[in-house]
Design an enzyme around this catalytic site. Structure first.
Site, PDB file in Angstrom:
ATOM      1  N   LYS A   1       0.829  -1.203   0.000  1.00 23.69           N
ATOM      2  CA  LYS A   1       0.000   0.000   0.000  1.00 23.69           C
ATOM      3  C   LYS A   1       0.863   1.252   0.000  1.00 23.69           C
ATOM      4  CE  LYS A   1      -3.698  -0.204   2.381  1.00 23.69           C
ATOM      5  NZ  LYS A   1      -4.605  -0.364   3.480  1.00 23.69           N
TER       6      LYS A   1
ATOM      7  N   ARG B   1      -3.232   3.013   8.632  1.00 24.99           N
ATOM      8  CA  ARG B   1      -3.566   1.727   7.997  1.00 24.99           C
ATOM      9  C   ARG B   1      -2.343   0.846   7.888  1.00 24.99           C
ATOM     10  NH1 ARG B   1      -8.254   2.757   4.096  1.00 24.99           N
ATOM     11  NH2 ARG B   1      -8.418   4.997   4.148  1.00 24.99           N
TER      12      ARG B   1
ATOM     13  N   GLY C   1      -8.038  -7.182   4.547  1.00 20.94           N
ATOM     14  CA  GLY C   1      -8.866  -7.225   5.759  1.00 20.94           C
ATOM     15  C   GLY C   1      -8.250  -7.967   6.933  1.00 20.94           C
TER      16      GLY C   1
ATOM     17  N   MET D   1      -5.493  -7.170   8.748  1.00 26.30           N
ATOM     18  CA  MET D   1      -4.961  -6.347   9.833  1.00 26.30           C
ATOM     19  C   MET D   1      -5.846  -5.115   9.999  1.00 26.30           C
ATOM     20  SD  MET D   1      -0.947  -6.958   9.367  1.00 26.30           S
ATOM     21  CE  MET D   1      -0.999  -6.503   7.664  1.00 26.30           C
TER      22      MET D   1
ATOM     23  N   ARG E   1      -4.004  -1.690  -6.046  1.00 23.18           N
ATOM     24  CA  ARG E   1      -3.210  -2.922  -5.977  1.00 23.18           C
ATOM     25  C   ARG E   1      -3.698  -3.835  -7.091  1.00 23.18           C
ATOM     26  NH1 ARG E   1      -5.969  -4.729  -0.330  1.00 23.18           N
ATOM     27  NH2 ARG E   1      -8.066  -4.906  -1.123  1.00 23.18           N
TER      28      ARG E   1
ATOM     29  N   HIS F   1       0.356 -44.451  -2.966  1.00 26.49           N
ATOM     30  CA  HIS F   1      -0.238 -45.085  -4.145  1.00 26.49           C
ATOM     31  C   HIS F   1      -1.500 -44.350  -4.578  1.00 26.49           C
ATOM     32  CE1 HIS F   1      -2.968 -47.992  -6.077  1.00 26.49           C
ATOM     33  NE2 HIS F   1      -1.863 -48.324  -6.735  1.00 26.49           N
TER      34      HIS F   1
ATOM     35  N   ARG G   1       4.130 -46.282 -16.269  1.00 24.86           N
ATOM     36  CA  ARG G   1       4.373 -47.241 -15.177  1.00 24.86           C
ATOM     37  C   ARG G   1       3.743 -48.559 -15.618  1.00 24.86           C
ATOM     38  NH1 ARG G   1       3.518 -42.406 -11.671  1.00 24.86           N
ATOM     39  NH2 ARG G   1       5.134 -42.383 -10.065  1.00 24.86           N
TER      40      ARG G   1
ATOM     41  N   ARG H   1       8.776 -47.574 -18.531  1.00 26.71           N
ATOM     42  CA  ARG H   1       9.595 -48.119 -17.440  1.00 26.71           C
ATOM     43  C   ARG H   1       9.300 -49.599 -17.276  1.00 26.71           C
ATOM     44  NH1 ARG H   1       8.734 -46.003 -11.488  1.00 26.71           N
ATOM     45  NH2 ARG H   1       6.850 -47.263 -11.638  1.00 26.71           N
TER      46      ARG H   1
ATOM     47  N   GLU I   1      17.092 -42.848  -8.798  1.00 25.32           N
ATOM     48  CA  GLU I   1      16.211 -42.730  -7.622  1.00 25.32           C
ATOM     49  C   GLU I   1      16.836 -43.290  -6.357  1.00 25.32           C
ATOM     50  OE1 GLU I   1      12.428 -44.516  -8.620  1.00 25.32           O
ATOM     51  OE2 GLU I   1      13.377 -46.094  -9.773  1.00 25.32           O
TER      52      GLU I   1
ATOM     53  N   SER J   1      16.262 -40.279 -15.776  1.00 26.97           N
ATOM     54  CA  SER J   1      15.043 -39.635 -15.293  1.00 26.97           C
ATOM     55  C   SER J   1      15.040 -39.742 -13.775  1.00 26.97           C
ATOM     56  CB  SER J   1      13.819 -40.330 -15.892  1.00 26.97           C
ATOM     57  OG  SER J   1      12.665 -39.699 -15.416  1.00 26.97           O
TER      58      SER J   1
ATOM     59  N   GLY K   1      13.708 -40.101 -10.345  1.00 23.08           N
ATOM     60  CA  GLY K   1      12.490 -40.536  -9.653  1.00 23.08           C
ATOM     61  C   GLY K   1      12.549 -39.940  -8.260  1.00 23.08           C
ATOM     62  N   THR K   2      12.007 -38.747  -8.139  1.00 26.07           N
ATOM     63  CA  THR K   2      12.195 -38.018  -6.878  1.00 26.07           C
ATOM     64  C   THR K   2      11.371 -38.585  -5.721  1.00 26.07           C
ATOM     65  OG1 THR K   2      10.574 -36.454  -7.692  1.00 26.07           O
ATOM     66  CG2 THR K   2      12.903 -35.842  -7.919  1.00 26.07           C
ATOM     67  N   ASN K   3      10.383 -39.425  -6.035  1.00 23.86           N
ATOM     68  CA  ASN K   3       9.619 -40.027  -4.926  1.00 23.86           C
ATOM     69  C   ASN K   3      10.527 -40.973  -4.148  1.00 23.86           C
ATOM     70  OD1 ASN K   3       7.465 -38.761  -6.154  1.00 23.86           O
ATOM     71  ND2 ASN K   3       6.753 -40.611  -7.192  1.00 23.86           N
TER      72      ASN K   3
ATOM     73  N   CYS L   1      10.754 -37.355 -13.239  1.00 21.35           N
ATOM     74  CA  CYS L   1       9.412 -37.914 -13.405  1.00 21.35           C
ATOM     75  C   CYS L   1       8.720 -38.223 -12.083  1.00 21.35           C
ATOM     76  CB  CYS L   1       9.437 -39.155 -14.291  1.00 21.35           C
ATOM     77  SG  CYS L   1      10.289 -40.531 -13.522  1.00 21.35           S
TER      78      CYS L   1
ATOM     79  N   TYR M   1      13.689 -31.802 -19.229  1.00 15.73           N
ATOM     80  CA  TYR M   1      12.225 -31.824 -19.155  1.00 15.73           C
ATOM     81  C   TYR M   1      11.776 -32.269 -17.764  1.00 15.73           C
ATOM     82  CZ  TYR M   1      12.387 -36.890 -19.334  1.00 15.73           C
ATOM     83  OH  TYR M   1      12.634 -38.191 -19.013  1.00 15.73           O
TER      84      TYR M   1
HETATM   85  C1  PEP Z   1       9.733 -42.080  -8.318  1.00 16.99           C
HETATM   86  O1  PEP Z   1      10.193 -42.854  -7.502  1.00 16.99           O
HETATM   87  O2  PEP Z   1       9.853 -40.836  -8.261  1.00 16.99           O
HETATM   88  C2  PEP Z   1       8.947 -42.592  -9.473  1.00 16.99           C
HETATM   89  C3  PEP Z   1       8.544 -41.785 -10.421  1.00 16.99           C
HETATM   90  O3  PEP Z   1       8.616 -43.900  -9.456  1.00 16.99           O
HETATM   91  P1  PEP Z   1       7.411 -44.526  -8.563  1.00 16.99           P
HETATM   92  O4  PEP Z   1       6.667 -43.373  -7.957  1.00 16.99           O
HETATM   93  O5  PEP Z   1       6.603 -45.323  -9.491  1.00 16.99           O
HETATM   94  O6  PEP Z   1       8.186 -45.334  -7.567  1.00 16.99           O
HETATM   95 MG    MG Z   2      10.305 -44.979  -7.983  1.00 14.00          MG
END
Ligand code: PEP
Ligand code: MG
Length: 877
Positions: free
Chosen positions: A22, A92, A101, A103, A336, A455, A561, A617, A744, A763, A765-767, A830, A850
């Site tokens: 502001k 203000r 709104g 504060m 704003r 899952h 998958r 995969r 992974e 690739s 696999g960040t999970n 991925c 990517y």
């Molecule tokens: C992962 O592990 O990031 C992945 C993409 O594989 P999944 O989730 O199927 O284990």
């Molecule tokens: Mg995995």
């Protein structure tokens, strides 16, 4: 010496960090010559210091305030003392990021028992003077002395009723004076101190109260909901009052330069004559449409139209403007960027580009990534939602959407009910791959366990299906078919509504609004694609999902998958036959059947992708996931496979693992059962050959999961190449294929340079990589992650947004090392982080090519990568 106060003349719009939104905009508007009442801003730094150091205004700040007030008096020729022209101010809050709104605001500050008489005399309007005073008494009491609003309001309403006044404006001066006297008594009763008569005391107490309001409960909640940091403090704006309540030629209003609901390029606003501050939004009187002002005060209307156009062009975005008219003089009190629906955001961005106001790079920055989801999935109607009864708000927003239906507790029941046309919500403690068909048949899935990468979450997002996971407040008893929640119990067949975008559950059916994807949306997404550096692929395996992903702009498939294809009933039987086979001959016979099914699948997938890259995969999960769990299922399966239940149980026992996530899964399966991957490669390449023979070119990319040593990869790669060579020779056809790996495991990151020499692509696999880096089970972390984030042990859930210091550092190291030895190596992400905007901003800084995410996250991912490109400065705006 630190400067704690800036006159409006000293600031500009780039100083939001210090002056708040502001304050910076008031200064900017003054700078570009708009009619803004004079004033000054106390910085956010002063607020932070006040909150950190003993909650007392420092001597430096007080002395600066003194100097500013003198300078202010000189500029305005006004002062707080009654004998000169009277100075009254508004106080203000205004943080860097707008918190509408949340504060506090105080108007008419500087009035007291004496000044009110001066004001009455000077304006020749005692009614107006006492109206200002009673407003000050009320606002100051609430904000500074915590006196409940009702202590003032109840009396005010009673007074009106007793005297037969319909409207506030009907109360005469004497009445308002009486009300002021009563209000002053309220101070003595409720705050045990009188209303401070000294204007500078009013001012310092008001400044302190605004500083403190930064930490009030609703402000904290708002910041949590909107990801606003708690440590940036608020500025305080002190501004000369102008009076919209000084008669019939005065008024106050709020207008948007475009329609904030539809985006239509037309001034949209409301105002009230003879009113002040909150009157417009308070809803006591019905405001007039801004167009009516054209008839009532044509010149003021024309001036306002010009100001609003100037502001929009200057800020290059739709503006939300507060204005006051005092005796036909227009004043602008705030501007704003206006809040808007997702639909309006897209339309406004596209229109502004077409009108030549902004570039398409600015357009992509003007739309919030989160709002994109609103356009892809239906949403609950806000009004209906506000009236609905909450079951729980403790779940995770695993997959957006708004669905209602009858509760079922098993995948089988979901299918049965769906077949007879019922809409059902599948409720399970957690889901397993076996539930897949039930999930398809359901409107939404709700689980009590599991996080954002469980899952249920991953599969639901893939399908674009509404899903809430980790809903710990519920107890789902699938045996007795009952759900206990804090407010009671729910039974099979009860109707509930699920908000997958928020993680909330409601009783009964709540009305929804349809998702809309307009021409403007398509145009906007095309610009995002042009601006983005990272490609966005999709994680998908069904024809419907693949079609959706391509419609949304995916450039290929980043993850098929394959295990998701093994759960159709006829396939599951063969898979079970394979797993339980006691000889290689019977194993291969079962695999041959599965290969036929897989050929059909891959043919569809590859045909839909054509010459776009398609990463398939090879099988990843532990084999026991394919085996029956309940006694009833075991009996069925034993019959199907022609073995006794005890024999079946013996096999199941042999496959049982203490830590299946760390056990016999991923590439380890193929090291022990090479024929498994060979069968899948035969199906992939066989399909590609068949398509090629029909004139369809395809680009299969074969991915080996969970690799942690070079030898694992090379052994399997050799087997795959042998198989492909054989198929190509037999058919005399050549297919352009790649063989790569998922990264992974932390070890794979650390030896990325060695893997890069032999892999065609990586690739991430960040999970699994997050799971293995932290040692947090991705399926169980929901039990403690919330507490970790609440207690500040973790800033964010690393399964949802990249942990830059740990997982991010591993990825960065791996990318650098790998590209050094193999600059051609294609690198993608991925895991679920591939669809998260903050994570994408990080990946965009690395040499990653990517990201890949579920089809419904593709547009958001494209926009995120476009935004990080513009913000990273690689693209000129
Ligand atoms: C992962 O592990 O990031 C992945 C993409 O594989 P999944 O989730 O199927 O284990
Ligand atoms: Mg995995």
């Amino acid at each position: 010496m630190t400067q704690y106060i800036y006159a409006f003349d000293e600031g500009q719009k780039s100083m939001k960090d210090l002056l708040g939104g502001k304050g910076a905009n008031l200064a900017e508007m003054k700078r570009i010559g708009l009619p803004v009442p004079d004033g000054f801003t106390i910085t956010t730094e002063a607020c932070i210091e006040y909150l950190q150091h003993g909650s007392k205004l420092s001597a430096e700040l007080l002395s600066e305030l003194d100097n500013q007030l003198s300078a202010f008096s000189k500029r305005t020729y006004k002062s707080f003392s009654a004998d000169s022209d009277l100075l009254l101010v508004s106080v203000r809050s205004g943080a860097k990021i707008s918190m509408p709104g949340m504060m506090d605001t105080i108007l008419n500050l500087g009035l007291n028992d004496e000044n009110v008489l001066t004001l009455a005399r000077k304006t020749d309007d005692a009614r107006f003077a006492y109206d200002c005073y009673r407003r000050l008494l009320q606002m100051f009491g609430e904000v500074v002395y915590d006196i409940p609003m009702a202590s003032f309001d109840t009396y005010f309403e009673q007074y009106k009723a007793q005297h037969g006044y319909q409207n506030d404006a009907d109360i005469p001066a004497e009445g308002l004076q009486e009300i002021c006297d009563y209000y002053k008594d309220v101070y003595l009763d409720e705050a045990n101190k009188p209303f401070p008569q000294e204007p500078t005391q009013q001012l310092t107490e008001a400044i302190e109260a605004v500083f403190k309001s930064w930490d009030n409960h609703r402000a904290r909640v708002y910041r949590n909901l909107n990801d606003i940091p708690h440590d940036i403090g608020t500025a305080v704006n002190i501004q000369e009052m102008v009076f919209g309540n000084s008669g019939a030629r005065s008024g106050t209003g709020v207008a948007f330069t475009r329609n904030p609901v539809t985006g239509e390029a037309k001034l949209f606003g409301e105002y009230l004559l003879n009113a002040q501050g909150e009157d417009v939004v308070a809803g006591i009187r019905t405001p007039l449409d801004i167009n009516v002002l054209k008839e009532q005060m044509p010149e003021v209307h024309q001036q306002f139209v010009e100001v609003s156009q100037k502001l929009e062009t200057h800020y290059k975005d739709m503006q939300d403007i507060e204005f006051t008219i005092e005796n036909e003089q227009l004043y602008i009190l705030q501007t704003r960027n206006g809040k808007r629906t997702a639909n309006a955001a897209i339309h406004i961005a596209v229109d502004l580009v077409n009108e030549g106001v902004i570039s398409k790079e600015t357009a992509v920055q003007n739309v919030d990534v989160k709002s994109i989801d609103q356009l892809l999935h239906p949403n609950f109607d806000e009004v209906a939602l506000a009236e609905a009864t909450v079951i729980s708000k403790s779940g995770l927003p695993a997959s957006p959407g708004a669905s209602s239906g009858k509760i079922v507790f098993s995948a089988e029941e979901a299918k049965i009910q769906a077949e007879i046309g019922e809409k059902v919500i599948l409720m399970r403690p957690e889901t397993s791959p076996e539930d897949i068909e039930g999930m398809v048949a359901s409107e939404a899935i709700v689980t009590t366990h599991g996080g954002m990468t469980s899952h249920a979450a991953v599969v639901a997002r893939g399908m674009g299906k509404c899903c809430v996971t980790g809903c710990a407040e519920l107890e789902i008893n699938i045996k007795d078919k009952v759900v206990s929640y804090p407010g009671g119990k729910l039974f099979e067949g009860d109707v509930v509504s699920v908000d997958g975008a928020k993680g909330d559950l409601y009783l009964g059916k709540v009305a929804t609004m349809k998702a809309e994807r307009s021409e403007a949306f398509n145009q906007f997404m095309q610009w995002s694609e042009e601006v983005a550096r990272l490609n966005v692929r999709m994680n998908a395996e069904t024809p419907q999902d693949i079609e959706v992903g391509y419609q949304f702009g995916a450039t290929g498939i980043g993850l098929v998958r394959t295990e998701h294809m093994f759960f159709g009933p006829e396939r599951l039987v063969e898979m079970r036959r394979f797993i339980l086979a006691d000889s290689q001959v019977s194993r291969i016979s079962a695999l041959n059947k599965i290969r036929d099914y897989q050929c059909e699948d891959f043919e569809h997938i590859l045909k839909l992708s054509g010459d776009r890259p398609t990463i398939i995969r090879l099988l990843d999960p532990p084999l026991h996931e394919f085996l029956p769990h309940s006694q009833e299922e075991k009996v069925n399966v034993a019959n199907q496979l022609d073995v006794t239940v005890p024999v079946l149980e013996q096999y199941i026992g042999q496959l049982e693992e203490v830590n299946p996530m760390l056990g016999h899964r991923g590439c380890r399966l193929a090291i022990t059962y090479p024929e498994l991957y060979v069968m899948q490669v035969e199906a992939i390449i066989g399909s590609a050959i068949k398509l090629k023979q029909q004139g369809v070119d395809t680009k299969p990319e074969i991915m080996i999961p969970l690799v942690s040593t070079v030898a694992e990869f090379e052994i399997l790669k050799q087997q795959i190449i042998e198989c492909i060579d054989r198929l190509q020779n037999e058919a005399d056809v050549s297919i352009p294929y790649l063989i790569g790996t998922m990264i992974e495991t932390p070890r794979a990151c650390l030896i990325a340079d060695q893997l890069a020499k032999t892999c065609d692509f990586f690739s991430f696999g960040t999970n699994d990589l997050t799971q293995l880096t932290y040692g947090f089970s991705r399926d169980d972390a929901g039990k403690f992650i919330n507490q970790y984030t609440e207690q500040g042990i973790l800033e964010i859930d690393p399964f949802q947004t990249i942990d830059i210091d740990g997982v991010g550092a591993l990825i960065k190291l791996a990318v650098q090392q790998a590209k050094e030895v193999n600059p051609q190596l294609k690198i993608g992400v991925c895991g679920e982080l591939g669809g998260d905007s903050k994570s994408i901003a990080y990946f965009n800084q690395l040499s990653i090519d990517y990201v890949s995410c579920s089809p419904f996250r593709v547009p958001g991912a494209l926009l995120s990568t476009a935004q990080s490109e513009v913000e990273g400065g690689r693209i000129n705006v």
